[in-house]
Scaffold this motif. Structure first.
Motif, PDB file in Angstrom:
ATOM      1  N   VAL A 192       0.880  -1.161   0.000  1.00  0.00           N
ATOM      2  CA  VAL A 192       0.000   0.000   0.000  1.00  0.00           C
ATOM      3  C   VAL A 192       0.916   1.209   0.000  1.00  0.00           C
ATOM      4  CG1 VAL A 192      -1.641   1.365   1.349  1.00  0.00           C
ATOM      5  CG2 VAL A 192      -1.910  -1.115   1.187  1.00  0.00           C
ATOM      6  N   ALA A 193       0.672   2.162  -0.878  1.00  0.00           N
ATOM      7  CA  ALA A 193       1.533   3.340  -0.945  1.00  0.00           C
ATOM      8  C   ALA A 193       0.719   4.553  -1.373  1.00  0.00           C
ATOM      9  CB  ALA A 193       2.686   3.113  -1.926  1.00  0.00           C
ATOM     10  N   THR A 194       0.957   5.679  -0.708  1.00  0.00           N
ATOM     11  CA  THR A 194       0.294   6.919  -1.075  1.00  0.00           C
ATOM     12  C   THR A 194       1.334   7.996  -1.329  1.00  0.00           C
ATOM     13  OG1 THR A 194       0.088   7.742   1.207  1.00  0.00           O
ATOM     14  CG2 THR A 194      -1.683   6.334   0.382  1.00  0.00           C
ATOM     15  N   LEU A 195       0.978   8.938  -2.140  1.00  0.00           N
ATOM     16  CA  LEU A 195       1.889  10.016  -2.517  1.00  0.00           C
ATOM     17  C   LEU A 195       1.207  11.360  -2.271  1.00  0.00           C
ATOM     18  CD1 LEU A 195       4.752  10.262  -3.702  1.00  0.00           C
ATOM     19  CD2 LEU A 195       3.721  10.391  -5.976  1.00  0.00           C
ATOM     20  N   ARG A 196       0.846  11.579  -1.023  1.00  0.00           N
ATOM     21  CA  ARG A 196       0.183  12.826  -0.631  1.00  0.00           C
ATOM     22  C   ARG A 196       0.340  12.989   0.876  1.00  0.00           C
ATOM     23  NH1 ARG A 196      -4.337  11.101   1.909  1.00  0.00           N
ATOM     24  NH2 ARG A 196      -5.224   9.098   1.282  1.00  0.00           N
ATOM     25  N   TRP A 197       0.061  14.180   1.362  1.00  0.00           N
ATOM     26  CA  TRP A 197       0.090  14.404   2.805  1.00  0.00           C
ATOM     27  C   TRP A 197      -1.062  13.646   3.454  1.00  0.00           C
ATOM     28  CZ3 TRP A 197       3.975  16.425   5.426  1.00  0.00           C
ATOM     29  CH2 TRP A 197       4.896  17.227   4.750  1.00  0.00           C
ATOM     30  N   GLY A 198      -0.771  12.938   4.525  1.00  0.00           N
ATOM     31  CA  GLY A 198      -1.790  12.188   5.254  1.00  0.00           C
ATOM     32  C   GLY A 198      -1.664  12.432   6.741  1.00  0.00           C
ATOM     33  N   ASP A 219       7.418   6.551   5.400  1.00  0.00           N
ATOM     34  CA  ASP A 219       6.762   7.577   4.591  1.00  0.00           C
ATOM     35  C   ASP A 219       7.105   7.337   3.125  1.00  0.00           C
ATOM     36  OD1 ASP A 219       9.310   8.637   4.090  1.00  0.00           O
ATOM     37  OD2 ASP A 219       9.066  10.335   5.452  1.00  0.00           O
ATOM     38  N   ALA A 220       6.671   8.231   2.247  1.00  0.00           N
ATOM     39  CA  ALA A 220       6.860   8.024   0.818  1.00  0.00           C
ATOM     40  C   ALA A 220       8.321   8.093   0.396  1.00  0.00           C
ATOM     41  CB  ALA A 220       6.051   9.054   0.026  1.00  0.00           C
ATOM     42  N   PHE A 221       9.172   8.677   1.233  1.00  0.00           N
ATOM     43  CA  PHE A 221      10.598   8.764   0.927  1.00  0.00           C
ATOM     44  C   PHE A 221      11.385   7.566   1.461  1.00  0.00           C
ATOM     45  CE2 PHE A 221       9.019  13.157   1.373  1.00  0.00           C
ATOM     46  CZ  PHE A 221       9.264  13.624   0.094  1.00  0.00           C
ATOM     47  N   GLY A 222      10.700   6.689   2.182  1.00  0.00           N
ATOM     48  CA  GLY A 222      11.379   5.543   2.776  1.00  0.00           C
ATOM     49  C   GLY A 222      11.913   5.798   4.161  1.00  0.00           C
ATOM     50  N   ASP A 223      11.554   6.932   4.749  1.00  0.00           N
ATOM     51  CA  ASP A 223      12.019   7.281   6.096  1.00  0.00           C
ATOM     52  C   ASP A 223      11.009   6.836   7.151  1.00  0.00           C
ATOM     53  OD1 ASP A 223      14.331   8.551   5.099  1.00  0.00           O
ATOM     54  OD2 ASP A 223      13.192  10.394   4.720  1.00  0.00           O
ATOM     55  N   PRO A 224      11.466   6.612   8.382  1.00  0.00           N
ATOM     56  CA  PRO A 224      10.542   6.170   9.444  1.00  0.00           C
ATOM     57  C   PRO A 224       9.431   7.181   9.691  1.00  0.00           C
ATOM     58  CG  PRO A 224      12.830   5.861  10.117  1.00  0.00           C
ATOM     59  CD  PRO A 224      12.869   6.672   8.849  1.00  0.00           C
ATOM     60  N   LEU A 225       8.253   6.688   9.996  1.00  0.00           N
ATOM     61  CA  LEU A 225       7.143   7.555  10.386  1.00  0.00           C
ATOM     62  C   LEU A 225       7.341   8.001  11.826  1.00  0.00           C
ATOM     63  CD1 LEU A 225       4.112   5.544   8.951  1.00  0.00           C
ATOM     64  CD2 LEU A 225       5.030   7.681   8.043  1.00  0.00           C
ATOM     65  N   ARG A 226       7.014   9.261  12.097  1.00  0.00           N
ATOM     66  CA  ARG A 226       7.020   9.779  13.469  1.00  0.00           C
ATOM     67  C   ARG A 226       5.628  10.311  13.783  1.00  0.00           C
ATOM     68  NH1 ARG A 226      10.468   8.247  16.985  1.00  0.00           N
ATOM     69  NH2 ARG A 226      10.241  10.192  18.142  1.00  0.00           N
ATOM     70  N   PHE A 227       5.261  10.197  15.046  1.00  0.00           N
ATOM     71  CA  PHE A 227       3.924  10.597  15.472  1.00  0.00           C
ATOM     72  C   PHE A 227       4.005  11.621  16.597  1.00  0.00           C
ATOM     73  CE2 PHE A 227       3.592   6.553  13.384  1.00  0.00           C
ATOM     74  CZ  PHE A 227       2.438   6.664  12.632  1.00  0.00           C
ATOM     75  N   ASN A 228       2.876  12.291  16.832  1.00  0.00           N
ATOM     76  CA  ASN A 228       2.799  13.421  17.756  1.00  0.00           C
ATOM     77  C   ASN A 228       3.727  14.538  17.305  1.00  0.00           C
ATOM     78  OD1 ASN A 228       1.715  14.867  19.858  1.00  0.00           O
ATOM     79  ND2 ASN A 228       2.987  13.929  21.455  1.00  0.00           N
ATOM     80  N   THR A 229       3.687  14.836  16.019  1.00  0.00           N
ATOM     81  CA  THR A 229       4.451  15.942  15.449  1.00  0.00           C
ATOM     82  C   THR A 229       3.579  17.198  15.414  1.00  0.00           C
ATOM     83  OG1 THR A 229       3.747  15.442  13.191  1.00  0.00           O
ATOM     84  CG2 THR A 229       5.743  14.324  14.008  1.00  0.00           C
ATOM     85  N   ALA A 232       1.149  16.972  12.626  1.00  0.00           N
ATOM     86  CA  ALA A 232       0.340  15.742  12.698  1.00  0.00           C
ATOM     87  C   ALA A 232       0.127  15.120  11.330  1.00  0.00           C
ATOM     88  CB  ALA A 232      -1.008  16.006  13.377  1.00  0.00           C
ATOM     89  N   GLN A 233       1.102  15.279  10.445  1.00  0.00           N
ATOM     90  CA  GLN A 233       1.024  14.744   9.104  1.00  0.00           C
ATOM     91  C   GLN A 233       2.377  14.192   8.661  1.00  0.00           C
ATOM     92  OE1 GLN A 233      -0.644  18.417   7.180  1.00  0.00           O
ATOM     93  NE2 GLN A 233      -1.975  16.954   6.172  1.00  0.00           N
ATOM     94  N   ALA A 234       2.332  13.316   7.682  1.00  0.00           N
ATOM     95  CA  ALA A 234       3.544  12.849   7.005  1.00  0.00           C
ATOM     96  C   ALA A 234       3.265  12.844   5.514  1.00  0.00           C
ATOM     97  CB  ALA A 234       3.936  11.449   7.472  1.00  0.00           C
ATOM     98  N   PHE A 235       4.330  12.956   4.706  1.00  0.00           N
ATOM     99  CA  PHE A 235       4.120  12.927   3.265  1.00  0.00           C
ATOM    100  C   PHE A 235       4.127  11.481   2.797  1.00  0.00           C
ATOM    101  CE2 PHE A 235       5.285  13.074  -1.226  1.00  0.00           C
ATOM    102  CZ  PHE A 235       4.268  13.900  -1.684  1.00  0.00           C
ATOM    103  N   GLY A 236       2.942  10.975   2.573  1.00  0.00           N
ATOM    104  CA  GLY A 236       2.780   9.623   2.079  1.00  0.00           C
ATOM    105  C   GLY A 236       3.021   8.574   3.132  1.00  0.00           C
ATOM    106  N   VAL A 237       2.594   7.355   2.810  1.00  0.00           N
ATOM    107  CA  VAL A 237       2.846   6.204   3.667  1.00  0.00           C
ATOM    108  C   VAL A 237       3.074   4.993   2.779  1.00  0.00           C
ATOM    109  CG1 VAL A 237       0.404   5.556   3.902  1.00  0.00           C
ATOM    110  CG2 VAL A 237       2.037   4.871   5.657  1.00  0.00           C
TER     111      VAL A 237
END
Length: 263
Positions: A192-198, A219-229, A232-237
Protein backbone atom coordinates in the motif's frame (compact mmCIF):
# COMPACT_ATOMS: atom_id res chain seq x y z
CA UNK A 1 1.13 -0.93 28.94
CA UNK A 2 -0.12 -3.62 31.34
CA UNK A 3 -2.14 -6.44 29.80
CA UNK A 4 -5.22 -5.43 31.77
CA UNK A 5 -5.08 -1.98 30.16
CA UNK A 6 -4.66 -3.50 26.72
CA UNK A 7 -7.81 -5.50 27.27
CA UNK A 8 -9.57 -2.34 28.41
CA UNK A 9 -8.53 -0.53 25.20
CA UNK A 10 -9.77 -3.45 23.12
CA UNK A 11 -13.06 -3.42 25.03
CA UNK A 12 -13.47 0.33 24.49
CA UNK A 13 -12.75 -0.01 20.78
CA UNK A 14 -15.21 -2.87 20.45
CA UNK A 15 -17.85 -0.91 22.33
CA UNK A 16 -17.75 2.09 20.01
CA UNK A 17 -17.40 -0.10 16.92
CA UNK A 18 -20.54 -1.98 17.88
CA UNK A 19 -22.22 1.34 18.59
CA UNK A 20 -21.38 2.50 15.05
CA UNK A 21 -22.44 -0.86 13.63
CA UNK A 22 -25.89 -0.37 15.14
CA UNK A 23 -26.29 2.70 12.89
CA UNK A 24 -24.67 1.24 9.76
CA UNK A 25 -26.84 0.92 6.65
CA UNK A 26 -29.49 3.07 8.26
CA UNK A 27 -30.24 0.64 11.05
CA UNK A 28 -31.67 2.47 14.04
CA UNK A 29 -32.25 6.15 13.35
CA UNK A 30 -30.90 7.65 10.10
CA UNK A 31 -27.28 8.81 9.95
CA UNK A 32 -26.80 12.58 9.65
CA UNK A 33 -24.06 13.43 7.14
CA UNK A 34 -22.42 16.73 6.18
CA UNK A 35 -19.11 17.84 4.67
CA UNK A 36 -16.22 19.44 6.56
CA UNK A 37 -14.67 20.41 3.23
CA UNK A 38 -14.54 19.30 -0.39
CA UNK A 39 -15.10 15.53 -0.60
CA UNK A 40 -14.60 15.19 3.16
CA UNK A 41 -17.79 13.77 4.69
CA UNK A 42 -18.46 13.30 8.39
CA UNK A 43 -21.46 11.92 10.26
CA UNK A 44 -23.02 12.23 13.67
CA UNK A 45 -21.78 8.68 14.30
CA UNK A 46 -18.15 9.80 13.82
CA UNK A 47 -18.67 12.46 16.48
CA UNK A 48 -20.44 10.13 18.91
CA UNK A 49 -17.66 7.54 18.64
CA UNK A 50 -15.02 10.24 19.09
CA UNK A 51 -16.67 11.63 22.23
CA UNK A 52 -17.04 8.21 23.81
CA UNK A 53 -13.44 7.21 23.09
CA UNK A 54 -12.10 10.50 24.40
CA UNK A 55 -13.98 10.00 27.66
CA UNK A 56 -13.01 6.35 28.18
CA UNK A 57 -9.41 6.47 26.96
CA UNK A 58 -8.78 9.81 28.64
CA UNK A 59 -9.78 8.33 31.98
CA UNK A 60 -7.62 5.27 31.32
CA UNK A 61 -4.38 7.25 30.77
CA UNK A 62 -5.02 10.75 32.15
CA UNK A 63 -1.51 11.96 31.35
CA UNK A 64 -1.89 11.24 27.63
CA UNK A 65 -2.55 13.89 25.02
CA UNK A 66 -5.26 13.54 22.38
CA UNK A 67 -5.19 13.66 18.57
CA UNK A 68 -8.30 12.71 16.61
CA UNK A 69 -9.78 13.52 13.24
CA UNK A 70 -12.96 14.77 14.88
CA UNK A 71 -11.51 16.86 17.71
CA UNK A 72 -9.94 20.29 17.33
CA UNK A 73 -6.18 19.88 17.76
CA UNK A 74 -4.29 21.42 20.66
CA UNK A 75 -0.57 22.05 21.09
CA UNK A 76 -0.93 20.65 24.60
CA UNK A 77 -0.29 17.14 23.25
CA UNK A 78 3.20 18.13 22.08
CA UNK A 79 4.41 18.49 25.67
CA UNK A 80 3.27 14.99 26.62
CA UNK A 81 5.19 11.73 26.22
CA UNK A 82 1.98 9.75 25.65
CA UNK A 83 -0.79 10.53 23.19
CA UNK A 84 -3.93 8.77 22.01
CA UNK A 85 -4.13 8.89 18.21
CA UNK A 86 -7.66 8.08 17.06
CA UNK A 87 -9.75 7.93 13.93
CA UNK A 88 -13.31 7.29 15.15
CA UNK A 89 -14.40 5.92 11.78
CA UNK A 90 -11.64 5.49 9.23
CA UNK A 91 -13.39 5.03 5.90
CA UNK A 92 -16.42 7.24 6.54
CA UNK A 93 -17.39 7.10 2.86
CA UNK A 94 -17.83 3.32 3.06
CA UNK A 95 -19.71 3.69 6.34
CA UNK A 96 -22.28 6.15 5.00
CA UNK A 97 -22.66 4.21 1.72
CA UNK A 98 -23.38 0.94 3.52
CA UNK A 99 -20.11 -0.68 2.50
CA UNK A 100 -18.02 -2.73 4.98
CA UNK A 101 -14.59 -1.12 4.45
CA UNK A 102 -14.53 1.07 7.58
CA UNK A 103 -12.95 0.65 11.00
CA UNK A 104 -12.35 2.27 14.37
CA UNK A 105 -8.63 3.01 14.75
CA UNK A 106 -6.99 3.54 18.16
CA UNK A 107 -3.28 3.89 18.90
CA UNK A 108 -1.33 4.87 21.99
CA UNK A 109 1.79 6.77 20.97
CA UNK A 110 4.71 7.13 23.38
CA UNK A 111 7.76 9.27 22.57
CA UNK A 112 6.70 9.55 18.94
CA UNK A 113 6.12 5.85 18.25
CA UNK A 114 2.97 3.73 18.46
CA UNK A 115 3.15 1.34 21.41
CA UNK A 116 -0.34 -0.10 21.07
CA UNK A 117 -2.68 -0.34 18.11
CA UNK A 118 -6.25 -1.61 17.87
CA UNK A 119 -8.22 -1.65 14.63
CA UNK A 120 -11.81 -2.89 14.73
CA UNK A 121 -13.88 -3.45 11.59
CA UNK A 122 -17.24 -4.72 12.90
CA UNK A 123 -18.86 -5.01 9.46
CA UNK A 124 -16.07 -7.44 8.53
CA UNK A 125 -15.89 -9.08 11.99
CA UNK A 126 -12.16 -8.26 12.17
CA UNK A 127 -10.25 -7.18 15.28
CA UNK A 128 -6.59 -6.31 14.72
CA UNK A 129 -4.31 -5.82 17.74
CA UNK A 130 -0.59 -5.06 18.12
CA UNK A 131 1.82 -4.15 20.89
CA UNK A 132 5.32 -2.90 20.14
CA UNK A 133 7.75 -5.79 20.25
CA UNK A 134 5.03 -8.39 20.84
CA UNK A 135 3.65 -9.06 17.38
CA UNK A 136 0.23 -8.53 15.88
CA UNK A 137 -2.96 -10.58 15.69
CA UNK A 138 -6.19 -10.73 13.72
CA UNK A 139 -9.08 -12.20 15.72
CA UNK A 140 -6.49 -13.74 18.04
CA UNK A 141 -4.41 -15.38 15.30
CA UNK A 142 -0.78 -14.32 14.85
CA UNK A 143 -0.15 -12.29 11.70
CA UNK A 144 2.70 -12.72 9.24
CA UNK A 145 3.01 -10.04 6.59
CA UNK A 146 3.69 -10.58 2.92
CA UNK A 147 7.20 -11.91 2.25
CA UNK A 148 7.21 -11.03 -1.45
CA UNK A 149 10.64 -10.30 -2.97
CA UNK A 150 9.69 -9.38 -6.56
CA UNK A 151 7.97 -6.05 -7.21
CA UNK A 152 6.30 -6.92 -10.53
CA UNK A 153 3.00 -8.66 -9.88
CA UNK A 154 2.63 -7.30 -6.36
CA UNK A 155 -0.92 -7.19 -5.02
CA UNK A 156 -2.21 -3.69 -4.24
CA UNK A 157 -5.67 -2.65 -2.96
CA UNK A 158 -6.94 -0.39 -5.74
CA UNK A 159 -9.99 0.46 -7.84
CA UNK A 160 -7.80 1.30 -10.86
CA UNK A 161 -4.12 1.66 -11.68
CA UNK A 162 -2.27 4.42 -13.52
CA UNK A 163 -0.26 3.38 -16.57
CA UNK A 164 3.00 3.33 -14.63
CA UNK A 165 1.57 0.73 -12.22
CA UNK A 166 0.05 -1.67 -14.76
CA UNK A 167 2.61 -4.31 -13.70
CA UNK A 168 0.78 -4.64 -10.37
CA UNK A 169 -2.28 -6.74 -9.51
CA UNK A 170 -5.39 -5.14 -8.04
CA UNK A 171 -7.14 -6.64 -5.01
CA UNK A 172 -10.22 -5.43 -3.13
CA UNK A 173 -9.79 -1.90 -1.77
CA UNK A 174 -11.59 -0.84 1.42
CA UNK A 175 -12.09 2.91 1.80
CA UNK A 176 -10.16 2.78 5.09
CA UNK A 177 -6.42 3.32 4.55
CA UNK A 178 -5.84 1.56 7.88
CA UNK A 179 -7.61 -1.57 6.61
CA UNK A 180 -5.59 -1.44 3.39
CA UNK A 181 -2.38 -1.44 5.42
CA UNK A 182 -3.74 -4.25 7.55
CA UNK A 183 -4.20 -6.35 4.40
CA UNK A 184 -0.41 -6.28 4.00
CA UNK A 185 -0.05 -7.45 7.61
CA UNK A 186 -2.33 -10.41 6.81
CA UNK A 187 -0.59 -11.24 3.49
CA UNK A 188 -3.70 -10.39 1.48
CA UNK A 189 -1.79 -7.58 -0.24
CA UNK A 190 1.89 -6.91 -0.88
CA UNK A 191 1.93 -3.15 -0.81
CA UNK A 192 0.00 0.00 0.00
CA UNK A 193 1.53 3.34 -0.95
CA UNK A 194 0.29 6.92 -1.08
CA UNK A 195 1.89 10.02 -2.52
CA UNK A 196 0.18 12.83 -0.63
CA UNK A 197 0.09 14.40 2.80
CA UNK A 198 -1.79 12.19 5.25
CA UNK A 199 -2.78 12.58 8.89
CA UNK A 200 -1.31 10.58 11.76
CA UNK A 201 -4.71 9.39 12.96
CA UNK A 202 -5.28 7.60 9.65
CA UNK A 203 -2.30 5.26 10.02
CA UNK A 204 -0.98 5.13 13.60
CA UNK A 205 -2.66 1.87 14.66
CA UNK A 206 -2.24 0.18 11.26
CA UNK A 207 1.41 1.20 11.03
CA UNK A 208 2.16 -0.70 14.23
CA UNK A 209 0.04 -3.69 13.20
CA UNK A 210 1.82 -3.96 9.84
CA UNK A 211 5.29 -3.44 11.32
CA UNK A 212 4.73 -6.00 14.06
CA UNK A 213 3.60 -8.49 11.40
CA UNK A 214 6.93 -7.99 9.61
CA UNK A 215 6.07 -5.41 6.94
CA UNK A 216 8.18 -2.38 6.08
CA UNK A 217 6.36 0.81 7.10
CA UNK A 218 7.69 4.27 6.16
CA UNK A 219 6.76 7.58 4.59
CA UNK A 220 6.86 8.02 0.82
CA UNK A 221 10.60 8.76 0.93
CA UNK A 222 11.38 5.54 2.78
CA UNK A 223 12.02 7.28 6.10
CA UNK A 224 10.54 6.17 9.44
CA UNK A 225 7.14 7.55 10.39
CA UNK A 226 7.02 9.78 13.47
CA UNK A 227 3.92 10.60 15.47
CA UNK A 228 2.80 13.42 17.76
CA UNK A 229 4.45 15.94 15.45
CA UNK A 230 3.38 19.61 15.31
CA UNK A 231 1.77 19.21 11.89
CA UNK A 232 0.34 15.74 12.70
CA UNK A 233 1.02 14.74 9.10
CA UNK A 234 3.54 12.85 7.01
CA UNK A 235 4.12 12.93 3.26
CA UNK A 236 2.78 9.62 2.08
CA UNK A 237 2.85 6.20 3.67
CA UNK A 238 4.23 2.86 2.54
CA UNK A 239 3.31 -0.49 4.05
CA UNK A 240 4.75 -3.34 2.06
CA UNK A 241 6.66 -6.60 2.07
CA UNK A 242 10.14 -5.79 3.33
CA UNK A 243 11.71 -7.39 0.27
CA UNK A 244 10.14 -4.90 -2.16
CA UNK A 245 10.43 -1.73 -0.09
CA UNK A 246 13.27 -0.18 -2.10
CA UNK A 247 11.39 -0.86 -5.33
CA UNK A 248 8.24 0.76 -3.92
CA UNK A 249 10.16 3.91 -2.95
CA UNK A 250 11.68 4.03 -6.42
CA UNK A 251 8.27 3.62 -8.08
CA UNK A 252 6.79 6.44 -6.00
CA UNK A 253 9.68 8.66 -7.08
CA UNK A 254 9.04 7.78 -10.73
CA UNK A 255 5.34 8.46 -10.30
CA UNK A 256 6.04 11.85 -8.71
CA UNK A 257 8.34 12.77 -11.60
CA UNK A 258 5.66 11.72 -14.10
CA UNK A 259 3.03 13.82 -12.32
CA UNK A 260 5.19 16.95 -12.11
CA UNK A 261 6.35 16.69 -15.74
CA UNK A 262 2.90 16.10 -17.21
CA UNK A 263 1.70 18.95 -19.47
Amino acid sequence: MPARNLEAVIAATREVGDMAMARWRGEGRPVDVWHKGHDNPVSDVDLAVDARLKSVLGAMVPEAGWLSEETADSDDRLSRRAMWCVDPIDGTRDFIRGRPGWAVSVALVIDGEPELGVLYAPALDELWVAQKGQGATLNGETLRASRRMIFNGSRVPADSLPKIDRDLIMVTKPNSIALRMALVADDRADLVATLRWGFEWDVAAAALIAAEAGAAVTDAFGDPLRFNTPRAQAFGVIACAAGIHRAVVARLHDRAVALTSAP
